[in-house]
Design an enzyme around this catalytic site. Structure first.
Site, mmCIF file in Angstrom:
data_model
loop_
_atom_site.group_PDB
_atom_site.id
_atom_site.type_symbol
_atom_site.label_atom_id
_atom_site.label_comp_id
_atom_site.label_asym_id
_atom_site.label_seq_id
_atom_site.Cartn_x
_atom_site.Cartn_y
_atom_site.Cartn_z
ATOM 1 N N ASP A 465 0.856 -1.178 0.000
ATOM 2 C CA ASP A 465 0.000 0.000 0.000
ATOM 3 C C ASP A 465 0.899 1.237 0.000
ATOM 4 O O ASP A 465 1.619 1.489 0.972
ATOM 5 C CB ASP A 465 -0.892 -0.038 1.253
ATOM 6 N N HIS A 466 0.831 2.009 -1.088
ATOM 7 C CA HIS A 466 1.733 3.148 -1.225
ATOM 8 C C HIS A 466 1.402 4.271 -0.248
ATOM 9 O O HIS A 466 2.169 5.229 -0.119
ATOM 10 C CB HIS A 466 1.685 3.683 -2.661
ATOM 11 N N ARG A 467 0.287 4.162 0.462
ATOM 12 C CA ARG A 467 -0.032 5.184 1.464
ATOM 13 C C ARG A 467 0.784 4.994 2.734
ATOM 14 O O ARG A 467 1.043 5.964 3.458
ATOM 15 C CB ARG A 467 -1.525 5.121 1.814
#
Length: 495
Positions: A465-467
């Site tokens: 998850d790039h968040r």
């Protein structure tokens, strides 16, 4: 005088709102004991045997095998002798759709419940079904006398009476007032076939409309005026053909159905397959994922595993699998990169880093793909993780996994190499933040110590998850995994 009690599908916990009937364990007319399993249902989480809180004679079953029932819908009715074994009161049974948590299993306890409409007392099983209270304890228990109850209650539900129709009559106006229907399934069935329940006369007690009444009306409409109609249901007007069903199907079953005149097959998205579809769709909608991968030389890892499993004597233990070693490597990597053992709280706009690693692993079963969870994996060694993986895998294949064993994961390990493939881009198991994919380990040409050699090579892929982190963190995590695979001694520094 026996009392007929209705047992509704209880709340099976974990937020589940429906279940599919897999197999009935009792027939109409059978005598059941308190807490005896009466039906096997499949939820989105697991296969569950549902026990009946009443003891007596089964007088009706609702729902065929392969059909879905919502929580609170009737499962069956049981005739019990007042003063003899009976699970809970009618008051408790009527609250089947009440709130609560936990499974249909047995948390032991006691409480109070009414005795129903009869003058005698009924006993409680002492086991709690969500939505079913426990009855007050009584001084003694008496067993149900099957012959007495069976003689007082017919073995099967009466079928709707039919009368031949000499000539079609116009459809009468709907009768005002409430409709004598209590089953959500009956209402749904009538709605699907555009039947007005106010025009039906029920064959049940006090004019109650049963499923048999609706099915008889559907058959009558499908066959036209030549077929007998249920009492109280009017035939279509002269010259007007009955309206066909929206999608005529043949060979319908729980596995799928084929539409007449075509080769298309419709497979319901429910049970495990439906849960997987919902979860993966949500993952794709909500998580901005990215994938990175690397090839690693697993020759030393395979040699270390062989050495572990060749130990004899008192020091010997159970065999250690490659998956267990990779799982232990994952827990070590998550200790170094805790960003990937987290979840995102969208409402609070916060990243929540989780203190424990509950490691999920993908397991293919006859029911579909499931993800059992090894809890507290950060505190286990490779041997302990391997033993738990073996236990959960066996339970998954036997369909015995509980909802608690299928939820709460914080990171997932997916070994798709067992399918003979090298690489993949895994979809994150929502609401987790990452998944490690492992391909097959196969001999390949590899430059080792400056020379070309045949080595055992594996492809590792990480979807994250790039968040919760950027590529540098994800790359560092994956590189540490690869280093431990290539040089297992690296892992010793963290043990």
């Amino acid at each position: 005088m026996p009392q007929v009690l209705e047992f509704k599908l209880p709340d099976l916990g974990e937020g589940l709102t429906e279940a599919e009937i897999v197999r009935w364990l009792v027939e109409v007319g059978d005598v059941v004991a308190i807490d005896q399993p009466v039906v096997e249902v499949e939820t989105a989480k697991a296969m569950v045997e549902v026990p009946c809180p009443y003891g007596g004679v089964v007088t009706a079953r609702f729902g065929d095998e392969g059909s879905e029932l919502p929580v609170g819908a009737p499962l069956l009715t049981v005739a019990v002798s007042v003063g003899a074994d009976a699970g809970a009161s009618e008051e408790g049974a009527g609250a089947a759709s009440g709130s609560g948590s936990g499974g249909a299993g047995a948390a032991s306890g006691s409480g109070s419940a009414g005795a129903g409409s009869g003058s005698g007392e009924v006993e409680s099983s002492g086991n709690v079904l969500v939505g079913y209270g426990t009855g007050a304890p009584v001084a003694r228990r008496r067993r149900v006398r099957p012959t007495a109850v069976a003689a007082a209650v017919p073995a099967r539900v009466p079928v709707a009476p039919v009368v031949p129709v000499a000539a079609p009559d116009p459809v009468p106006d709907a009768v005002p007032g409430p409709v004598a229907v209590v089953s959500p399934l009956v209402r749904k069935l009538a709605r699907q076939h555009d039947l007005d329940l106010r025009k039906l006369s029920g064959s049940g007690r006090d004019g109650l409309i049963l499923r048999a009444d609706v099915e008889s009306a559907i058959r009558a409409l499908a066959e036209g005026t030549s077929a007998p109609l249920p009492a109280g249901f009017a035939a279509p007007a002269a010259g007007v053909a009955p309206e066909p069903e929206a999608v005529p199907v043949s060979g319908a079953s729980s596995a799928g159905r084929t539409v007449e005149g075509s080769a298309a097959q419709r497979i319901p998205l429910r049970g495990v397959r439906g849960a997987v579809a919902d979860k993966l769709s949500r993952s794709r909608r909500e998580i901005p994922d990215a994938t990175c991968w690397v090839d690693a030389d697993a020759t030393e890892l395979m040699a270390a595993r062989a050495a572990m499993n060749s130990v004899a004597g008192p020091a010997a233990g159970p065999k250690v699998s490659v998956l267990a070693l990779l799982a232990r490597i994952c827990t070590a990597a998550l200790a170094r990169f805790p960003e990937l053992n987290s979840t995102v709280d969208l409402e609070a706009r916060e990243i929540v880093r989780l203190p424990e690693v509950h490691l999920g692993f993908a397991a293919q079963t006859e029911r579909g793909l499931v993800v059992p969870v090894v809890r507290g994996a950060q505190a286990r060694n490779a041997e302990s993780i391997g033993a738990e993986i073996a236990r959960l895998t066996e339970a998954a294949r036997a369909g015995r996994l509980t909802p608690a064993e299928l939820t709460g994961g914080t990171f997932t390990l997916n070994n798709y190499g067992v399918f003979g493939v090298d690489g993949s881009t895994p979809i994150i198991n929502h609401p987790e933040a990452a998944m490690l994919g492992v391909g097959r380990i196969v001999p390949k040409p590899w430059v080792h110590q400056g020379e070309l050699a045949v080595r055992q090579v594996v492809q590792l892929s990480l979807t994250f998850d790039h968040r919760v982190c950027d590529g540098g963190t994800a790359g560092g995590f994956l590189r540490y995994i690869a280093d431990c695979v290539e040089q297992p001694a690296v892992l010793l520094r963290t043990l």
